[in-house]
Write a protein that holds these residues in place. Sequence first.
Motif, short mmCIF file in Angstrom:
data_model
loop_
_atom_site.label_atom_id
_atom_site.label_comp_id
_atom_site.label_asym_id
_atom_site.label_seq_id
_atom_site.Cartn_x
_atom_site.Cartn_y
_atom_site.Cartn_z
N ARG A 168 34.95 24.50 28.35
CA ARG A 168 33.86 23.54 28.22
C ARG A 168 34.03 22.48 29.31
NH1 ARG A 168 32.66 27.20 25.83
NH2 ARG A 168 32.02 27.45 23.65
N LEU A 169 32.97 22.25 30.07
CA LEU A 169 33.03 21.29 31.16
C LEU A 169 32.55 19.92 30.68
CD1 LEU A 169 31.61 23.44 34.10
CD2 LEU A 169 34.00 22.95 33.57
N ASP A 170 33.29 18.88 31.02
CA ASP A 170 32.92 17.52 30.69
C ASP A 170 32.04 16.99 31.83
OD1 ASP A 170 32.70 14.81 30.22
OD2 ASP A 170 34.79 14.58 29.57
N PRO A 171 30.75 16.67 31.54
CA PRO A 171 29.85 16.22 32.61
C PRO A 171 30.28 14.91 33.25
CG PRO A 171 28.85 15.91 30.45
CD PRO A 171 30.09 16.72 30.23
N ASP A 172 31.17 14.15 32.60
CA ASP A 172 31.61 12.87 33.14
C ASP A 172 32.89 12.97 33.96
OD1 ASP A 172 29.47 11.53 31.89
OD2 ASP A 172 30.59 11.45 30.01
N ARG A 173 33.41 14.19 34.10
CA ARG A 173 34.65 14.37 34.86
C ARG A 173 34.41 15.34 36.02
NH1 ARG A 173 39.80 15.34 31.15
NH2 ARG A 173 40.72 14.73 33.15
N PRO A 174 35.22 15.29 37.07
CA PRO A 174 35.05 16.21 38.20
C PRO A 174 35.16 17.67 37.75
CG PRO A 174 36.53 14.42 38.78
CD PRO A 174 36.29 14.30 37.31
N VAL A 175 34.39 18.53 38.40
CA VAL A 175 34.41 19.96 38.09
C VAL A 175 35.76 20.54 38.50
CG1 VAL A 175 33.35 22.19 38.55
CG2 VAL A 175 31.92 20.13 38.43
N PRO A 176 36.49 21.17 37.58
CA PRO A 176 37.77 21.80 37.94
C PRO A 176 37.53 23.13 38.66
CG PRO A 176 37.31 22.15 35.61
CD PRO A 176 36.19 21.29 36.13
N LEU A 177 38.03 23.25 39.87
CA LEU A 177 37.73 24.42 40.70
C LEU A 177 38.95 25.31 40.89
CD1 LEU A 177 35.56 23.01 43.62
CD2 LEU A 177 34.79 24.25 41.60
N ILE A 178 38.68 26.62 40.83
CA ILE A 178 39.67 27.65 41.16
C ILE A 178 39.14 28.34 42.41
CG2 ILE A 178 40.74 29.80 40.38
CD1 ILE A 178 40.24 28.78 37.49
N VAL A 179 39.88 28.26 43.51
CA VAL A 179 39.33 28.72 44.80
C VAL A 179 40.37 29.47 45.63
CG1 VAL A 179 37.60 26.88 44.99
CG2 VAL A 179 39.92 26.49 45.84
N TYR A 180 39.83 30.29 46.55
CA TYR A 180 40.65 30.86 47.61
C TYR A 180 40.99 29.76 48.61
CZ TYR A 180 39.48 35.74 46.34
OH TYR A 180 39.34 36.94 45.71
N PRO A 181 42.04 29.94 49.40
CA PRO A 181 42.29 28.99 50.50
C PRO A 181 41.29 29.23 51.63
CG PRO A 181 43.88 30.79 50.57
CD PRO A 181 43.07 30.99 49.31
N PRO A 182 41.16 28.32 52.57
CA PRO A 182 40.33 28.58 53.75
C PRO A 182 40.85 29.82 54.47
CG PRO A 182 40.98 26.28 53.64
CD PRO A 182 41.81 27.00 52.62
N PRO A 183 40.00 30.67 55.08
CA PRO A 183 38.57 30.47 55.27
C PRO A 183 37.72 31.22 54.23
CG PRO A 183 39.34 32.24 56.68
CD PRO A 183 40.52 31.83 55.84
N GLY A 184 38.06 31.12 52.97
CA GLY A 184 37.32 31.84 51.94
C GLY A 184 35.84 31.50 51.94
N ILE A 185 34.99 32.52 51.94
CA ILE A 185 33.54 32.31 52.01
C ILE A 185 33.01 31.73 50.71
CG2 ILE A 185 31.32 33.51 52.18
CD1 ILE A 185 32.59 35.33 54.29
N THR A 186 33.50 32.23 49.55
CA THR A 186 33.03 31.68 48.28
C THR A 186 33.55 30.25 48.09
OG1 THR A 186 34.90 32.76 47.17
CG2 THR A 186 32.77 33.89 47.08
N ARG A 187 34.72 29.95 48.59
CA ARG A 187 35.25 28.59 48.54
C ARG A 187 34.29 27.62 49.25
NH1 ARG A 187 40.59 25.82 49.21
NH2 ARG A 187 40.18 23.88 50.32
N ALA A 188 33.93 27.99 50.49
CA ALA A 188 33.04 27.14 51.27
C ALA A 188 31.70 26.97 50.58
CB ALA A 188 32.85 27.75 52.67
#
Length: 287
Positions: A171-191
């Motif tokens: 559940r995402l809290d709209p009042d808090r920053p979105v927690p992200l799970i990402v590839y490192p650069p140069p990941g296309i989906t990350r960008a």
Amino acid sequence: MYDPSHLRTFLAVAQTLSFTQAARRLGLRQSTVSQHVRRLEDATGRPLFLRDTHSVELTEDGEAMLGFARRILEVHEQATAFFTGTRPRGRLRFGASEDFVLTRLPEILEGFRYEHPEVDLELTVELSGTLHERLAAGRLDVVLAKRRPEDPRGELVRHDKLVWIGAERLRLDPDRPVPLIVYPPPGITRARALEALEKQGRPWRITCTSGSLNGLIAAARAGLGVMAHSRGLIPPGLVRIPERAGLPDLGEVDFVLVHGERLGPAHSAARALAAAILAGGDRLHRR
């Protein structure tokens, strides 16, 4: 019954949805492209495209012809190589995006190895951005990966939409920053994810970075955050984040086959591998 040159033209138009771009890709006049499509439609007795002055779309019969055309051209390539004695051989350096590791790509590659035992296939699995860099540097011969938005090159294998995914209980809290799970650069989906959030003005924080798709999936299943991913390749145990969470639209993504500019002796092997992947494109979905 179906002329291979007409089928190749049909595939180019289907991939670009543009007679002009298909003509440029094939090195043909636009009138020749139109003629090839018309002759193929005459041969099938069915319209394959809906077209007007503004757009080109595949009909249902055109969608069906996609699979047939790829298989026919693959068999045509195999027959030509067999009877001319020019069977592909040598080393082929193939790079594949991690998105396809859990699909049926291994089965396609196994079939390719069986059909072309004289090809020494060297497989690299990496981030799409890294694969494109290695291809440009001449360290790979063929790449199956996401296409950068500004890059028109490549044969379309799969068109999909990027979506936000995470654990079902998340559940995402709209009042808090979105927690992200990402590839490192140069990941296309990350960008793409960071650009979409920045454009929306939504604050974010990175809770996990991993160069491994399995690492990202594990983090997402643990509820550490959300990740951008292809809608048709969502891993088991993860679900789309509902629209009510208010996350920005991520747009669409193309997975393409791109050939290196300096193939040399690997040219025939690269063409054979491309034919096998395009023919098996319908199997490139999550198991």
